[in-house]
Design a protein around this motif. Sequence first.
Motif, PDB file in Angstrom:
ATOM      1  N   LYS A  15       0.706  -1.331   0.153  1.00 20.62           N
ATOM      2  CA  LYS A  15       0.184  -0.246  -0.055  1.00 20.62           C
ATOM      3  C   LYS A  15       0.579   1.227   0.008  1.00 20.62           C
ATOM      4  N   LEU A  16       1.896   1.230   0.848  1.00 15.99           N
ATOM      5  CA  LEU A  16       2.802   2.359   0.917  1.00 15.99           C
ATOM      6  C   LEU A  16       3.585   2.453  -0.387  1.00 15.99           C
ATOM      7  N   PHE A  17       4.005   1.469  -1.199  1.00 12.56           N
ATOM      8  CA  PHE A  17       4.576   1.450  -2.276  1.00 12.56           C
ATOM      9  C   PHE A  17       3.751   2.236  -3.273  1.00 12.56           C
ATOM     10  N   CYS A  18       2.483   1.799  -3.340  1.00 15.39           N
ATOM     11  CA  CYS A  18       1.442   2.364  -4.447  1.00 15.39           C
ATOM     12  C   CYS A  18       1.210   3.873  -4.077  1.00 15.39           C
ATOM     13  N   GLU A  19       1.252   4.188  -2.813  1.00 11.17           N
ATOM     14  CA  GLU A  19       0.922   5.441  -2.571  1.00 11.17           C
ATOM     15  C   GLU A  19       2.232   6.447  -2.912  1.00 11.17           C
ATOM     16  N   GLU A  20       3.292   5.886  -2.764  1.00  8.24           N
ATOM     17  CA  GLU A  20       4.740   6.702  -3.055  1.00  8.24           C
ATOM     18  C   GLU A  20       4.660   6.704  -4.530  1.00  8.24           C
ATOM     19  N   LEU A  21       4.394   5.881  -5.315  1.00 14.90           N
ATOM     20  CA  LEU A  21       4.718   6.091  -6.854  1.00 14.90           C
ATOM     21  C   LEU A  21       3.335   6.295  -7.478  1.00 14.90           C
ATOM     22  N   GLY A  22       2.253   6.332  -6.896  1.00  9.08           N
ATOM     23  CA  GLY A  22       0.866   6.683  -7.499  1.00  9.08           C
ATOM     24  C   GLY A  22       0.322   5.828  -8.443  1.00  9.08           C
ATOM     25  N   ILE A  23       0.409   4.558  -7.786  1.00  8.72           N
ATOM     26  CA  ILE A  23      -0.064   3.329  -8.351  1.00  8.72           C
ATOM     27  C   ILE A  23      -1.285   2.944  -7.808  1.00  8.72           C
ATOM     28  N   SER A  24      -2.227   2.475  -8.270  1.00  8.61           N
ATOM     29  CA  SER A  24      -3.433   2.044  -7.741  1.00  8.61           C
ATOM     30  C   SER A  24      -3.263   0.670  -7.336  1.00  8.61           C
ATOM     31  N   THR A  25      -4.008   0.327  -6.221  1.00  7.66           N
ATOM     32  CA  THR A  25      -3.590  -1.146  -5.514  1.00  7.66           C
ATOM     33  C   THR A  25      -4.256  -2.068  -6.704  1.00  7.66           C
ATOM     34  N   GLY A  26      -5.397  -1.617  -7.539  1.00  5.79           N
ATOM     35  CA  GLY A  26      -5.894  -2.561  -8.248  1.00  5.79           C
ATOM     36  C   GLY A  26      -5.101  -2.691  -9.601  1.00  5.79           C
ATOM     37  N   LYS A  30      -2.431  -9.643 -15.604  1.00  5.72           N
ATOM     38  CA  LYS A  30      -3.549  -8.917 -16.516  1.00  5.72           C
ATOM     39  C   LYS A  30      -2.959  -7.808 -17.340  1.00  5.72           C
ATOM     40  N   SER A  31      -1.898  -7.123 -16.675  1.00  4.86           N
ATOM     41  CA  SER A  31      -1.312  -5.988 -17.491  1.00  4.86           C
ATOM     42  C   SER A  31       0.199  -6.035 -16.844  1.00  4.86           C
ATOM     43  N   THR A  32       1.036  -4.960 -17.407  1.00  6.30           N
ATOM     44  CA  THR A  32       2.322  -4.806 -16.949  1.00  6.30           C
ATOM     45  C   THR A  32       2.460  -3.285 -16.895  1.00  6.30           C
ATOM     46  N   PRO A  33       3.500  -2.866 -16.041  1.00  6.47           N
ATOM     47  CA  PRO A  33       3.333  -1.466 -15.841  1.00  6.47           C
ATOM     48  C   PRO A  33       3.935  -0.958 -17.181  1.00  6.47           C
ATOM     49  N   SER A  34       3.558   0.360 -17.308  1.00  3.04           N
ATOM     50  CA  SER A  34       3.846   1.289 -18.605  1.00  3.04           C
ATOM     51  C   SER A  34       5.628   1.482 -18.285  1.00  3.04           C
ATOM     52  N   THR A  35       6.120   1.983 -19.670  1.00  8.27           N
ATOM     53  CA  THR A  35       7.512   2.310 -19.656  1.00  8.27           C
ATOM     54  C   THR A  35       7.806   3.233 -18.555  1.00  8.27           C
ATOM     55  N   ASN A  36       6.953   4.397 -18.510  1.00  4.99           N
ATOM     56  CA  ASN A  36       7.157   5.466 -17.503  1.00  4.99           C
ATOM     57  C   ASN A  36       7.112   4.983 -16.092  1.00  4.99           C
ATOM     58  N   LYS A  37       6.219   3.989 -15.949  1.00  6.40           N
ATOM     59  CA  LYS A  37       6.343   3.389 -14.543  1.00  6.40           C
ATOM     60  C   LYS A  37       7.340   2.703 -14.173  1.00  6.40           C
ATOM     61  N   LEU A  38       7.792   1.892 -15.463  1.00  4.28           N
ATOM     62  CA  LEU A  38       8.952   1.040 -14.851  1.00  4.28           C
ATOM     63  C   LEU A  38      10.219   1.942 -14.604  1.00  4.28           C
ATOM     64  N   VAL A  39      10.363   3.109 -15.422  1.00  2.00           N
ATOM     65  CA  VAL A  39      11.482   3.996 -15.215  1.00  2.00           C
ATOM     66  C   VAL A  39      11.325   4.556 -13.717  1.00  2.00           C
ATOM     67  N   GLU A  40      10.191   4.843 -13.444  1.00  2.34           N
ATOM     68  CA  GLU A  40       9.907   5.615 -12.065  1.00  2.34           C
ATOM     69  C   GLU A  40      10.327   4.503 -10.997  1.00  2.34           C
ATOM     70  N   ILE A  41       9.970   3.265 -11.267  1.00  2.00           N
ATOM     71  CA  ILE A  41       9.983   2.128 -10.208  1.00  2.00           C
ATOM     72  C   ILE A  41      11.658   1.767 -10.080  1.00  2.00           C
ATOM     73  N   SER A  42      12.293   1.875 -11.244  1.00  2.00           N
ATOM     74  CA  SER A  42      13.780   1.377 -11.216  1.00  2.00           C
ATOM     75  C   SER A  42      14.540   2.686 -10.654  1.00  2.00           C
ATOM     76  N   SER A  43      14.008   3.699 -10.888  1.00  2.00           N
ATOM     77  CA  SER A  43      14.686   4.959 -10.256  1.00  2.00           C
ATOM     78  C   SER A  43      14.664   4.980  -8.546  1.00  2.00           C
ATOM     79  N   PHE A  44      13.281   4.657  -8.263  1.00  2.00           N
ATOM     80  CA  PHE A  44      12.950   4.642  -6.855  1.00  2.00           C
ATOM     81  C   PHE A  44      13.739   3.453  -5.955  1.00  2.00           C
ATOM     82  N   PHE A  45      13.826   2.525  -6.489  1.00  2.00           N
ATOM     83  CA  PHE A  45      14.511   1.565  -5.888  1.00  2.00           C
ATOM     84  C   PHE A  45      16.285   1.539  -6.115  1.00  2.00           C
TER      85      PHE A  45
END
Length: 117
Positions: free
Chosen positions: A20-31, A40-55
């Motif tokens: 939940k905190l991860f989702c809040e930090e990165l603006g991702i819905s829990t859904g 069912k889906s994969t993260p967008s390219t922009n979101k992958l870049v954000e996640i890799s940078s975040f971690f």
Amino acid sequence: MQSIYDRIESLIKMRGMTKKLFCEELGISTGNLGDWKRSKSTPSTNKLVEISSFFGVSLDWLILGKEPESFLIKETRSTYVWDECDQTGTSLSEKEKEFIKEYISFTRYKKQQSFDQ
């Protein structure tokens, strides 16, 4: 074989975060996170870049699970003629040439720093 979601989940656990905190930090819905988990889906390219940078991990690792390979780019020339650097048909000003020299020096410095670590 680990999925992108599995690697994200591992990173969340290693950071000691809740999903939940991860989702809040990165603006991702829990859904969306749930959809990633169920493939069912994969993260967008922009979101992958954000996640890799975040971690602080590489995109190669996040997407493919591959560790980045070390590679060395070897220059074949030690000097360049300014006209060869200018493809526009106009000559470079002295200020532009100085900027390029500074950039080359900075790049060599950064390259050396990465080898020293």
